[in-house]
Every structure is written in structure tokens, then in C-alpha cells.
Design a protein around this motif. Structure first.
Motif, PDB file in Angstrom:
ATOM      1  N   TRP A  22     -56.833  -4.074  30.485  1.00 25.80           N
ATOM      2  CA  TRP A  22     -57.406  -3.449  31.679  1.00 25.80           C
ATOM      3  C   TRP A  22     -56.737  -2.129  32.014  1.00 25.80           C
ATOM      4  O   TRP A  22     -57.386  -1.177  32.462  1.00 25.80           O
ATOM      5  CB  TRP A  22     -57.340  -4.414  32.862  1.00 25.80           C
ATOM      6  CG  TRP A  22     -58.326  -5.535  32.722  1.00 25.80           C
ATOM      7  CD1 TRP A  22     -58.040  -6.850  32.497  1.00 25.80           C
ATOM      8  CD2 TRP A  22     -59.753  -5.421  32.740  1.00 25.80           C
ATOM      9  NE1 TRP A  22     -59.206  -7.566  32.375  1.00 25.80           N
ATOM     10  CE2 TRP A  22     -60.276  -6.717  32.529  1.00 25.80           C
ATOM     11  CE3 TRP A  22     -60.634  -4.368  32.915  1.00 25.80           C
ATOM     12  CZ2 TRP A  22     -61.632  -6.989  32.493  1.00 25.80           C
ATOM     13  CZ3 TRP A  22     -62.009  -4.625  32.883  1.00 25.80           C
ATOM     14  CH2 TRP A  22     -62.486  -5.918  32.674  1.00 25.80           C
ATOM     15  N   GLU A  23     -55.453  -2.052  31.780  1.00 28.54           N
ATOM     16  CA  GLU A  23     -54.745  -0.792  32.026  1.00 28.54           C
ATOM     17  C   GLU A  23     -55.283   0.323  31.115  1.00 28.54           C
ATOM     18  O   GLU A  23     -55.525   1.448  31.564  1.00 28.54           O
ATOM     19  CB  GLU A  23     -53.250  -0.989  31.768  1.00 28.54           C
ATOM     20  CG  GLU A  23     -52.429   0.281  31.932  1.00 28.54           C
ATOM     21  CD  GLU A  23     -50.982   0.088  31.531  1.00 28.54           C
ATOM     22  OE1 GLU A  23     -50.270   1.104  31.465  1.00 28.54           O
ATOM     23  OE2 GLU A  23     -50.571  -1.058  31.278  1.00 28.54           O
ATOM     24  N   ILE A  24     -55.504  -0.001  29.845  1.00 31.72           N
ATOM     25  CA  ILE A  24     -55.996   0.997  28.885  1.00 31.72           C
ATOM     26  C   ILE A  24     -57.446   1.382  29.186  1.00 31.72           C
ATOM     27  O   ILE A  24     -57.821   2.559  29.127  1.00 31.72           O
ATOM     28  CB  ILE A  24     -55.889   0.461  27.443  1.00 31.72           C
ATOM     29  CG1 ILE A  24     -54.424   0.168  27.110  1.00 31.72           C
ATOM     30  CG2 ILE A  24     -56.469   1.452  26.449  1.00 31.72           C
ATOM     31  CD1 ILE A  24     -53.511   1.356  27.219  1.00 31.72           C
ATOM     32  N   ILE A  25     -58.257   0.378  29.531  1.00 29.70           N
ATOM     33  CA  ILE A  25     -59.663   0.658  29.821  1.00 29.70           C
ATOM     34  C   ILE A  25     -59.779   1.637  30.991  1.00 29.70           C
ATOM     35  O   ILE A  25     -60.611   2.551  30.990  1.00 29.70           O
ATOM     36  CB  ILE A  25     -60.427  -0.648  30.124  1.00 29.70           C
ATOM     37  CG1 ILE A  25     -60.563  -1.479  28.850  1.00 29.70           C
ATOM     38  CG2 ILE A  25     -61.805  -0.354  30.710  1.00 29.70           C
ATOM     39  CD1 ILE A  25     -61.349  -0.812  27.738  1.00 29.70           C
ATOM     40  N   GLY A  26     -58.930   1.475  31.997  1.00 28.76           N
ATOM     41  CA  GLY A  26     -58.947   2.395  33.137  1.00 28.76           C
ATOM     42  C   GLY A  26     -58.667   3.829  32.706  1.00 28.76           C
ATOM     43  O   GLY A  26     -59.327   4.771  33.168  1.00 28.76           O
ATOM     44  N   LEU A  85     -59.169   5.077  29.695  1.00 28.51           N
ATOM     45  CA  LEU A  85     -60.281   5.556  28.869  1.00 28.51           C
ATOM     46  C   LEU A  85     -61.452   6.036  29.728  1.00 28.51           C
ATOM     47  O   LEU A  85     -62.061   7.075  29.452  1.00 28.51           O
ATOM     48  CB  LEU A  85     -60.739   4.445  27.916  1.00 28.51           C
ATOM     49  CG  LEU A  85     -59.697   3.958  26.901  1.00 28.51           C
ATOM     50  CD1 LEU A  85     -60.261   2.811  26.077  1.00 28.51           C
ATOM     51  CD2 LEU A  85     -59.248   5.091  25.993  1.00 28.51           C
ATOM     52  N   LYS A  86     -61.749   5.280  30.777  1.00 35.25           N
ATOM     53  CA  LYS A  86     -62.844   5.675  31.670  1.00 35.25           C
ATOM     54  C   LYS A  86     -62.533   7.000  32.362  1.00 35.25           C
ATOM     55  O   LYS A  86     -63.411   7.856  32.507  1.00 35.25           O
ATOM     56  CB  LYS A  86     -63.087   4.578  32.709  1.00 35.25           C
ATOM     57  CG  LYS A  86     -63.751   3.324  32.147  1.00 35.25           C
ATOM     58  CD  LYS A  86     -64.081   2.325  33.244  1.00 35.25           C
ATOM     59  CE  LYS A  86     -65.138   2.878  34.182  1.00 35.25           C
ATOM     60  NZ  LYS A  86     -65.488   1.921  35.251  1.00 35.25           N
ATOM     61  N   SER A  87     -61.283   7.177  32.765  1.00 32.95           N
ATOM     62  CA  SER A  87     -60.917   8.420  33.442  1.00 32.95           C
ATOM     63  C   SER A  87     -60.998   9.626  32.514  1.00 32.95           C
ATOM     64  O   SER A  87     -61.148  10.768  32.971  1.00 32.95           O
ATOM     65  CB  SER A  87     -59.509   8.306  34.024  1.00 32.95           C
ATOM     66  OG  SER A  87     -58.537   8.240  32.994  1.00 32.95           O
ATOM     67  N   LEU A  88     -60.913   9.352  31.194  1.00 34.83           N
ATOM     68  CA  LEU A  88     -61.010  10.434  30.207  1.00 34.83           C
ATOM     69  C   LEU A  88     -62.440  10.676  29.735  1.00 34.83           C
ATOM     70  O   LEU A  88     -62.677  11.503  28.863  1.00 34.83           O
ATOM     71  CB  LEU A  88     -60.116  10.120  29.005  1.00 34.83           C
ATOM     72  CG  LEU A  88     -58.600  10.178  29.261  1.00 34.83           C
ATOM     73  CD1 LEU A  88     -57.826   9.605  28.086  1.00 34.83           C
ATOM     74  CD2 LEU A  88     -58.159  11.607  29.538  1.00 34.83           C
ATOM     75  N   GLY A  89     -63.390   9.916  30.297  1.00 34.57           N
ATOM     76  CA  GLY A  89     -64.792  10.151  29.986  1.00 34.57           C
ATOM     77  C   GLY A  89     -65.445   9.160  29.050  1.00 34.57           C
ATOM     78  O   GLY A  89     -66.623   9.330  28.683  1.00 34.57           O
TER      79      GLY A  89
END
Length: 283
Positions: free
Chosen positions: A259-263, A265-269
Motif C-alpha cells: 500500500w505504501e508503494i501503490i500510493g 505510484l499513483k502520485s507519480l501518475g
């Protein structure tokens, strides 16, 4: 044919059979049968009491066995640990009544300790120059202090709830234990080859534990930043999409940081993130 000794019941039995099933070694579910042959692999399963497994492997009645490390160390039989399996984890600990003040190992000098593991306990006490009275009990060790049978206990601890319910507290961890695959020292080459194939399958199953296969679409100009944020096994797979300026990224993530990584990734587009379970993984 390779003969594997397995605990006949309990949590270790269930986790062992689940591992064999995930490794595509099919074992018929027959009750009250001592020896069962696989229907698709050259192995047979010998069901025994856990404390009989080390001896059966050492003397060649079984070629290998799956048993708790605590039992293997206690029995001190002439066999070898081939692989640690990572399940059925617990610890062997000394515990005393919770209302007693504990200042250190010297508290056990001259005390009576109830246990089902006298070998491990005696070796530990001798190593630490503590002389105590070891009282062997085969079951319900935790009740011994409550009925004045012993001053303390030495037993398996998992969650610690049994100690709490018997008004005991854990004061010393003597050893940590998990399920281990043990083997006879004189396996033939044919049996070693079968064992190697089993180990290959088990490794593939265990490598996939707590791992997720993740696919996502991302802006091509953000690829460098996204790849730097991925803690995958190796460099992720990147493929161009039909739409200009976009790429598809495939990688493997550990579930504990998912979940930390997914957050990030989403912030990077990153968009269209797809998460899939992994059954087997060959590294």
C-alpha cells in the motif's frame, strides 16, 4: 520412492499437507492409514507422532521428515536439517508465576521446573551453570505451578495466551523453533534426485508467499521516477502502449510494503493498476 515422515495430526500436519498440495504432490485423504502413496509423484507419506519422526529418519525407517525443530533438537538423533520451512513458528521459553519478581537466570537455582523438553532445558541450564530440578511432564505443563507441582515451567509458547490464562509470565526465551525438513545421512542418489525436485517445488511455492504481481499504465516521461520507487525483485518489465506517451509496467511487490508503494505510484501518475496473486515463482 522417497518416504516422508509427517506428523499425524495437529497444526503442523495441516500446514505440511497444504505445502505438499501447493507443490502439486497429491496425497489421498485416507484416515487411519499409516502409509499413503502419492498418486502423481514418487513419494509415500508415513504418518507418525511428532516425537517419533527424528528417530524414524535417523534409523532409515523414513528417508526424510517434517517436524518441529524443537522436537528434532530435543531428540538429538543422528539426522540433518535439510531446509527450514518457515511455518509452525514458536519458541521454547521459561515461565514463572506472574506475581513473582524476576531478576535473572539465577532465580532458577534450586527451583523445580516442569517440562516436556528435559534435554533442551538441561543443556541450557548446564551452559549457564544453573542447577535446577527438572520435572518431566508429558502434557498440560502450564498447570504445574498452579497446583504446586513445580516452581516454573519450560514449554512451547506461540501467542502467549496459555501462559496468561494460567497466570504465568515468560521470562527467558531458550530457543526459537519452526518446521524443518530433516533427512537421513545415507540417502541413495535416486532418493536425492526425488528430494531435489521436491525442494525445487517448495522453493517456488515459498518464493511466491506474500508477493503480488502488479501491472500499471504510466506516463512515459515518469518512467524513471516510477521505476526508482519500485522495490521489485529485478528491473521491471516496461512495454510501450498504443497511445503515445504511455507505457505498461509489470513488476512483483512484497505485500507488506504494497500500500505504501501503490500510493507513491499513483502520485507519480500511474493508472489502471492491476494486482494479481502469485501461486509459484521460480527465481
Amino acid at each position: 520412492m522417497l518416504r516422508i515422515a509427517v506428523q499425524s495430526k495437529g497444526r503442523l500436519f495441516e500446514e505440511t499437507m497444504a505445502l505438499l498440495e501447493e507443490s502439486d504432490i497429491k496425497i489421498p485423504s485416507s484416515k487411519r492409514i499409516l502409509l499413503v502413496q502419492s498418486t502423481n509423484f514418487p513419494v509415500e507419506i508415513l504418518f507418525l507422532r511428532d516425537d517419533d519422526i527424528p528417530q524414524s529418519v535417523a534409523c532409515g525407517v523414513a528417508d526424510v521428515g517434517i517436524v518441529g525443530e524443537n522436537e528434532f533438537v530435543e531428540r538429538n538423533e543422528d539426522a540433518v536439517i535439510i531446509k527450514r520451512l518457515g511455518f509452525s513458528k514458536c519458541r521454547l521459553s521459561l515461565a514463572i508465576p506472574k506475581d513473582i519478581e524476576y531478576a535473572g537466570l539465577e532465580w532458577f537455582e534450586g527451583k523445580k521446573i516442569a517440562t516436556s523438553y528435559p534435554g533442551i532445558l538441561k543443556r541450557f541450564m548446564a551452559k549457564n551453570n544453573i542447577k535446577s530440578d527438572v520435572h518431566v511432564i508429558t502434557g498440560s505443563v502450564e498447570i504445574a505451578p498452579g497446583i504446586q507441582l513445580a516452581d516454573a515451567i519450560f514449554d512451547i509458547v506461540s501467542s502467549g495466551s496459555t501462559l496468561v490464562s494460567n497466570r504465568l509470565k515468560e521470562v527467558e526465551v531458550v530457543m526459537k523453533s519452526e518446521a524443518v525438513l530433516i533427512g537421513n545421512k545415507e540417502l541413495s542418489q535416486e532418493k536425492r534426485d526425488i528430494l531435489d525436485e521436491i525442494l525445487f517445488r517448495v522453493d517456488a511455492v515459498q518464493a511466491a508467499e506474500d508477493k503480488k504481481y502488479v501491472l500499471m499504465n504510466a506516463p512515459t516521461d515518469k518512467l524513471k521516477e516510477i521505476i526508482e520507487a519500485l522495490p521489485g525483485i529485478k528491473s521491471p518489465t516496461v512495454m510501450p502502449l498504443a497511445q503515445d506517451g504511455w507505457s505498461s509496467i509489470h513488476t512483483v511487490l512484497d505485500e507488506k510494503c504494497f500500500w505504501e508503494i501503490i500510493g507513491k505510484l499513483k502520485s507519480l501518475g500511474a493508472q489502471g493498476i492491476l494486482v494479481l496473486p502469485i501461486e509459484k515463482m521460480i527465481i
